[in-house]
Every structure is written in structure tokens, then in C-alpha cells.
Design a protein around this motif. Structure first.
Motif, PDB file in Angstrom:
ATOM      1  N   ARG A 128       0.846  -1.193   0.000  1.00 34.84           N
ATOM      2  CA  ARG A 128       0.000   0.000   0.000  1.00 34.84           C
ATOM      3  C   ARG A 128       0.877   1.236   0.000  1.00 34.84           C
ATOM      4  N   ARG A 129       0.836   1.942  -1.111  1.00 34.69           N
ATOM      5  CA  ARG A 129       1.708   3.113  -1.260  1.00 34.69           C
ATOM      6  C   ARG A 129       1.304   4.212  -0.294  1.00 34.69           C
ATOM      7  N   GLN A 130       0.016   4.344  -0.073  1.00 33.42           N
ATOM      8  CA  GLN A 130      -0.493   5.382   0.810  1.00 33.42           C
ATOM      9  C   GLN A 130      -1.300   4.696   1.898  1.00 33.42           C
ATOM     10  N   ASN A 153     -23.494   7.574   4.677  1.00 29.72           N
ATOM     11  CA  ASN A 153     -24.900   7.765   4.330  1.00 29.72           C
ATOM     12  C   ASN A 153     -25.157   8.328   2.947  1.00 29.72           C
ATOM     13  N   ALA A 154     -24.107   8.632   2.210  1.00 27.49           N
ATOM     14  CA  ALA A 154     -24.343   9.267   0.920  1.00 27.49           C
ATOM     15  C   ALA A 154     -23.339   8.785  -0.124  1.00 27.49           C
ATOM     16  N   PRO A 155     -23.772   8.791  -1.378  1.00 26.20           N
ATOM     17  CA  PRO A 155     -22.932   8.281  -2.460  1.00 26.20           C
ATOM     18  C   PRO A 155     -21.535   8.902  -2.534  1.00 26.20           C
ATOM     19  N   PRO A 156     -21.392  10.199  -2.394  1.00 29.69           N
ATOM     20  CA  PRO A 156     -20.059  10.772  -2.611  1.00 29.69           C
ATOM     21  C   PRO A 156     -18.962  10.119  -1.785  1.00 29.69           C
ATOM     22  N   THR A 157     -19.265   9.760  -0.569  1.00 31.77           N
ATOM     23  CA  THR A 157     -18.247   9.140   0.272  1.00 31.77           C
ATOM     24  C   THR A 157     -17.745   7.847  -0.358  1.00 31.77           C
ATOM     25  N   VAL A 158     -18.688   7.052  -0.838  1.00 26.56           N
ATOM     26  CA  VAL A 158     -18.313   5.787  -1.455  1.00 26.56           C
ATOM     27  C   VAL A 158     -17.529   6.026  -2.738  1.00 26.56           C
ATOM     28  N   TYR A 159     -18.027   6.918  -3.560  1.00 26.53           N
ATOM     29  CA  TYR A 159     -17.325   7.172  -4.816  1.00 26.53           C
ATOM     30  C   TYR A 159     -15.924   7.718  -4.570  1.00 26.53           C
ATOM     31  N   ARG A 160     -15.784   8.526  -3.531  1.00 25.38           N
ATOM     32  CA  ARG A 160     -14.458   9.081  -3.256  1.00 25.38           C
ATOM     33  C   ARG A 160     -13.494   8.006  -2.783  1.00 25.38           C
ATOM     34  N   ALA A 161     -14.012   7.101  -1.966  1.00 28.00           N
ATOM     35  CA  ALA A 161     -13.158   6.006  -1.516  1.00 28.00           C
ATOM     36  C   ALA A 161     -12.754   5.133  -2.705  1.00 28.00           C
ATOM     37  N   GLU A 185     -12.553   5.982  -5.798  1.00 22.75           N
ATOM     38  CA  GLU A 185     -11.644   6.736  -6.663  1.00 22.75           C
ATOM     39  C   GLU A 185     -10.212   6.587  -6.152  1.00 22.75           C
ATOM     40  N   LYS A 186     -10.076   6.729  -4.857  1.00 29.75           N
ATOM     41  CA  LYS A 186      -8.758   6.589  -4.260  1.00 29.75           C
ATOM     42  C   LYS A 186      -8.206   5.183  -4.468  1.00 29.75           C
ATOM     43  N   LEU A 187      -9.032   4.183  -4.209  1.00 28.66           N
ATOM     44  CA  LEU A 187      -8.590   2.798  -4.335  1.00 28.66           C
ATOM     45  C   LEU A 187      -8.214   2.462  -5.773  1.00 28.66           C
ATOM     46  N   VAL A 188      -8.951   3.011  -6.703  1.00 30.12           N
ATOM     47  CA  VAL A 188      -8.622   2.782  -8.109  1.00 30.12           C
ATOM     48  C   VAL A 188      -7.291   3.451  -8.430  1.00 30.12           C
TER      49      VAL A 188
END
Lengths: 142, 142
Positions: B4-6, B41-49, B51-54
Motif C-alpha cells: 500500500r503506497r499510501q 450515508n451518501a454516495p459521494p463518500t463511497v465514490y471518493r473512496a 476513486e482513491k482505491l482505483v
DNA sequence: CGATCGGATGTTATATCATAACATCTATCT
DNA sequence: AGATAGATGTTATGATATAACATCCGATCG
């Protein structure tokens, strides 16, 4: 040249013509926008026409763009390869027989029976790569 | 093994763990469903996570499914190949170095500079192909 | 002719996927 | 303390896609 296995309906023809004229990928809603006022008012009509055109091998769906392009060489191969420029939006359909064979081989080697093969490359086209001589890429695409 | 780089945040770790445990592609909303009640509770949190993982090469997005899978061999290759069974939903990540080279070659031959290469095969896995001995395919997938 | 059938379309509603915009919080560095 | 970077929360909305059901029309056939 353009071999049409099945006759196309009015709407199907219009959709294909719009895609051909655009020369770039259009979303279903882009198409719907252009068809309003021609008696097409709702998404299902457009999606149904697209579905038919894809079945006939006249149109490809580009998964990573959620958009559709007219096939540059209608052939019904179930194999499409696209190079998509993230800078200028240019989409080029590539044909590479050896690649297709290699994919098919890899596929069957693992026991998988592929009915459709998608290859999509994202990056920069020759022109944009040339322009971007080191100064930051300011992606656009669309 | 897992480099894990980060460091990953709590949410990012949870998302990765859920994807690993699932062993199959999950949509962002599938993940959101599993994370409700854990403070997400909201989509942005999931999408942001995601995005980072990708970005970190730990998760792949499968374009033709609008879904995400844990990378089977985290390596950050910008190259992923998937065989997706339309019958049972099984998704297998394939690695084929020659294919990657050939793609890169084809790409650069045309002056295109690829930063990401996606290959997705749709069809039937070995098991399902065996089962479907001629009697109609009644696709499921998901 | 009238029945029936397939293909296309219309229509309404809704499901699914994804992001914009702005506020807050915390850790770290200086 | 002030500045910065990363993550998250929150609200709202945008964008993509399909379900379900009704209608229309042309071809075929008894």
C-alpha cells in the motif's frame, strides 16, 4: 458497401445517420435531443433503436463513455477496439486481427467462451500528445 | 504482499475489505448499502473512496458493469483484463503479458499514447458453457 | 376478408449510476 | 497560530437506463 441484413425502420435510420454524421460518440440523450420534434420524445425509443443497430453490427457501444458510435466498417464482429483521446475526445476504431486472435486464444485457453470482446484504450491521440510537450495536461474530452 | 503506497482511511479500508470479501463486482450503491449504519450515508463518500482505491491500483472499475472489484494482484498496471460470465456473473481477472505488449504496440503504432487499457470479455465461463449443452441460454448475471 | 403475429413505437414512471457545490473536521508542517 | 492537504458530511441534482403496459402497422395465412 453498407450491407444491411435487416431493413431499418425510420427511427433506426435516423439514429444511424446522426451517429455517422457526428463522427464521434453520442450518448442516447444526445440523440434524443436531436430527435425531439421529429416525433421521438422519450428515451426508450432511442435505446430500442440503438439496441437494434448494435445487434446488426452497425453501431458500437463504448462502455467507458456510455455512448455510441457508428461502426466504421460494418461487419458484425462482436469485437471492437477503440482509442479514446481524453484531451480532444477523438475516438478511433482500430482493427487488429492478431490482437483479436490473441484475445480469443487467451479466452478459450481459460475455458471461457467469449461472445463479445471489448477493448478500450484511454490516453492521448497523436495530435494531442504532440501538443502536450510537457506542459500540464488539462483534460477535456466529452 | 499487499503493497500500500499510501495509508488508507477507515472508509477506504472498509470499502476494500467489502470488495475483497464479496469476490465479485459490487456497484457503488451495493457498497453504500453495506455501509449504512457505519456512518456512511451518501454516495459521494463511497465514490471518493473508490476513486482513491482505483488510483492506488487496489480496485478496478469494470466499465461494462458499472461496478468495482478488488484487484486480484494489486500492482497498479493501468491494465486490466476481465472475463465476465453473463450466465452466473463470475468475473475473472486475467493477466496476459503478451497481450498487454501487443496492445501497447498497436496503440503506439497509431501514434496513440495510452494511459489506461481496458479489456472486457463477455460470454460464458467454463462451467456455464459446459452446462449449456445446446438447451437455451437463460442469462442471469448481475 | 378477418385473425393473428412480430416489430416498432408511444407513454408514464421509476430505477440506477454519478457528481456538483459547499461546509466541516483533523492531522501535519512551519 | 496559520496554512495546507485529505477525508468526510450534506443537500441537491444530473445523467444514464429500463420496466411495464398500450397502441399501431404491415405481412402472412386460413
Amino acid at each position: 458497401m453498407t450491407v444491411r441484413r435487416q431493413p431499418l425502420s425510420q427511427t433506426q435510420t435516423r439514429v444511424l445517420d446522426l451517429l455517422s454524421a457526428a463522427g464521434r460518440p453520442l450518448s442516447a440523450y444526445d440523440l434524443l435531443g436531436k430527435l425531439r420534434g421529429e416525433g421521438v420524445n422519450a428515451p426508450p425509443t432511442v435505446y430500442r433503436a440503438l439496441e437494434k443497430l448494435v445487434r446488426e453490427g452497425l453501431v458500437h457501444r463504448i462502455e467507458s463513455l456510455n455512448a455510441f458510435v457508428a461502426c466504421s466498417t460494418p461487419h458484425h464482429h462482436d469485437m471492437a477496439t477503440f482509442a479514446i483521446c481524453d484531451q480532444c475526445g477523438l475516438v478511433t476504431e482500430l482493427t487488429d486481427r492478431p490482437l483479436q486472435e490473441q484475445l480469443a486464444a487467451m479466452s478459450s485457453r481459460s475455458g471461457f467462451h467469449a461472445t463479445r470482446m471489448m477493448v478500450e484504450l484511454r490516453g492521448h491521440c497523436a495530435a494531442c500528445a504532440a501538443k502536450a510537450h510537457g506542459h500540464g495536461a488539462s483534460d477535456h474530452a466529452h
